[in-house]
Design an enzyme around this catalytic site. Structure first.
Site, PDB file in Angstrom:
ATOM      1  CD  GLU A  34      -7.994  23.586 -39.453  1.00 52.72           C
ATOM      2  OE1 GLU A  34      -7.305  23.281 -40.432  1.00 52.72           O
ATOM      3  OE2 GLU A  34      -7.649  24.469 -38.638  1.00 52.72           O
ATOM      4  CB  CYS A  44       9.628  28.608 -41.814  1.00 53.00           C
ATOM      5  SG  CYS A  44      10.824  27.330 -42.206  1.00 53.00           S
ATOM      6  CB  CYS A 101      16.814  32.433 -41.939  1.00 52.12           C
ATOM      7  SG  CYS A 101      16.341  30.929 -42.816  1.00 52.12           S
ATOM      8  CB  CYS A 126      13.242  32.651 -38.187  1.00 55.40           C
ATOM      9  SG  CYS A 126      12.554  31.131 -37.507  1.00 55.40           S
ATOM     10  CB  CYS A 175      16.579  26.435 -37.231  1.00 60.27           C
ATOM     11  SG  CYS A 175      16.281  25.896 -38.908  1.00 60.27           S
TER      12      CYS A 175
HETATM   13  S1  SF4 Z   1      15.646  29.659 -39.163  1.00 60.66           S
HETATM   14 FE1  SF4 Z   1      14.904  27.606 -39.674  1.00 60.66          FE
HETATM   15  S2  SF4 Z   1      12.759  27.600 -38.991  1.00 60.66           S
HETATM   16 FE2  SF4 Z   1      13.423  29.737 -39.091  1.00 60.66          FE
HETATM   17  S3  SF4 Z   1      12.828  30.460 -41.158  1.00 60.66           S
HETATM   18 FE3  SF4 Z   1      14.958  29.735 -41.293  1.00 60.66          FE
HETATM   19  S4  SF4 Z   1      14.777  27.600 -41.907  1.00 60.66           S
HETATM   20 FE4  SF4 Z   1      12.775  28.204 -41.143  1.00 60.66          FE
END
Ligand code: SF4
Length: 483
Positions: A34, A211, A217, A220, A226
């Site tokens: 880390e 993200c 998106c 995702c 979101c």
């Molecule tokens: S949906 Fe929301 S969390 Fe997912 S990549 Fe897009 S902005 Fe990021």
């Protein structure tokens, strides 16, 4: 990543001594990874981490190491104070009667007793190694959460925004920990499991791979929760069509000003800054509109929520969504980086030794060795002729020689090395000097240093920063050519 290993479930290791030894090793591995990962890319860290663990497999081995050895192992990772702090901390942990080499599992104790461990690193050690529900919030997680919550704020310096996101991360990891199929119980009665560590690393991974500042998106796994995605989808599916909406803000009308979020900034004023922190042309300006609050988001009609979770299938629509998501978190114009020019003076004695001095124990490049250097106070002195004169005066004073002493000779300026720190753009002009017939038993004290100077015939093996090492390469090349 070699530091990612299965969680050690205390209930699966009945022998207390064996458990302690395994936890000690694991906590040490997580801690080193880390600290190395702060400011450094994963791909770079892997090799350093493997070599580090081969050299010092336990915290006790590290505590017994020489400071220069530790700095040498860190060479190339930058931010050398991290290495010094790790080394100091390892000695503290090994010498402490309670710890005896085992890092504490609680976030509060880690932050209070271990130098260089802040709340992120403490959370990572506590969750990944000890299975406690501690949040770990790095830059990637701040970005993910600000988008998930639709919080358009400054995640770097606005304390209220940062506290809110840490609070959200805490609530999430505590909820996730309750979800674990198998729980162990710690000495203090706390429930322990692999969930907090896996969750925290998963969230960071999502921020690093999906993200990202330019989010994917459509791929995702958490788009249904979101807020930024939902707002983008609303823009894209508005009756005006996506094309009109690309530079617009969400069209949800705030019913009452008291319902406006006090943390979020208005889109017009801030969100139109692009990735470089610049404002686009006036024509791209959107009408002033505050976001609706978290409260109004959560209490929005079910119709809106359904819209949020239904995946759009055309590219134009997804482009509107990702363009909207990219506005989060708030882009803040970066402060200009300070610029500095310095004369790096390699002084070579007749027997091939070079004068080096150690930097102070605190601050930039703490504890590393370097050639005597003098900052150019006036940028107009940045011409080769002036640089030669200033460097010569400086080296005369370093060696305690009278002006015009013929034993010192300016061999030449070998080149300029640009070097970028996070807050400083440095240009190092490398000057080579030769000196003969001077006292070789002692090294002069270089002005402004308190950590000592010496003559070295093995500059290659000294603990130097990467920038200074590049200066040394110029000297080395010049000497090779002269021979
Ligand atoms: S949906 Fe929301 S969390 Fe997912 S990549 Fe897009 S902005 Fe990021």
């Amino acid at each position: 990543m070699p530091w990612r290993k299965p969680w050690i479930d205390p209930s699966s290791v009945p022998d207390a001594a064996v458990l302690r030894e395994r936890l000690e090793r694991r906590a040490y591995e997580v801690w080193i990874s880390e600290i190395m990962l702060q400011q450094t890319r994963v791909a770079t860290v892997i090799d350093y981490w493997n070599k580090w663990m081969a050299k010092w497999p336990t915290i006790h081995d590290l505590a017994a190491a020489e400071p220069d050895e530790v700095l040498a192992a860190w060479r190339g990772l930058g931010y050398y104070s991290r290495a010094t702090r790790i080394h100091e901390a390892s000695k503290i942990v090994c010498a402490d009667e309670d710890m005896q080499g085992l890092l504490p599992g609680e976030v509060e104790k880690l932050q209070a007793h271990i130098p260089g461990v802040g709340r992120y690193t403490a959370g990572a050690i506590s969750a990944i190694c000890f299975g406690r529900p501690a949040p770990m919030v790095d830059g990637n997680v701040l970005r993910v959460l600000s988008r998930q919550l639709g919080l358009l704020g400054d995640v770097k310096t606005d304390k209220a925004v940062i506290d809110l996101l840490w609070g959200a991360a805490t609530a999430l990891v505590e909820a996730v920990a309750q979800d674990a199929e198998q729980l162990s119980t710690g000495d203090d009665g706390h429930a322990l499991s692999d969930r907090p560590g896996r969750w925290g690393q998963g969230l960071m991974e999502l921020g690093a791979t999906i993200c990202t500042p330019n989010p994917n998106c459509s791929g995702c796994p958490i788009s249904s929760s979101c807020c930024a995605y939902g707002e983008g989808l609303k823009l894209a599916t508005d009756t005006d069509g996506p094309s009109k909406s690309k530079t617009s803000t969400p069209r949800a009308i705030i019913p009452d000003i008291e319902d406006a979020c006090t943390l979020c900034q208005a889109f017009e004023e801030f969100a139109v800054l692009d990735d470089a922190g610049q404002k686009p042309s006036e024509t791209a300006k959107a009408p002033l509109q505050k976001q609706t609050s978290l409260q109004s988001f959560f209490f929005a009609s079910t119709k809106d929520k359904k819209t949020t979770s239904s995946p759009p299938d055309d590219a134009a629509c997804m482009s509107v969504i990702t363009n909207h998501a990219k506005k989060f978190p708030l882009k803040v114009v970066k402060k200009a980086v300070r610029e500095e020019q310095t004369l790096v003076c390699a002084i070579r004695r007749g027997d091939g030794h070079y004068l080096i001095h150690k930097r102070p124990g605190k601050g930039l490049l703490a504890g590393l060795w370097e050639f005597p250097s003098s900052i150019l106070s006036d940028p107009s002195d940045a011409q080769p002729k002036s640089r030669k004169q200033i460097a010569t005066r400086y080296v005369h004073s370093v060696l305690g020689l009278a002006a015009g002493d013929k034993r010192l000779k300016h061999v030449g300026e070998l080149g300029s090395v640009p070097w970028l720190f996070s807050h400083l753009k440095l240009t190092m002009h490398v000057q080579l000097f030769s000196v003969k017939d001077i006292d070789s038993a002692s090294a002069p004290t270089v002005t402004g240093t308190s950590s000592g100077s010496r003559w070295s015939n093995d500059v290659e093996g000294e603990s130097m920063g990467t920038g200074m090492r590049k200066c040394w390469s110029l000297v080395n090349e010049a000497m090779d050519m002269a021979e």
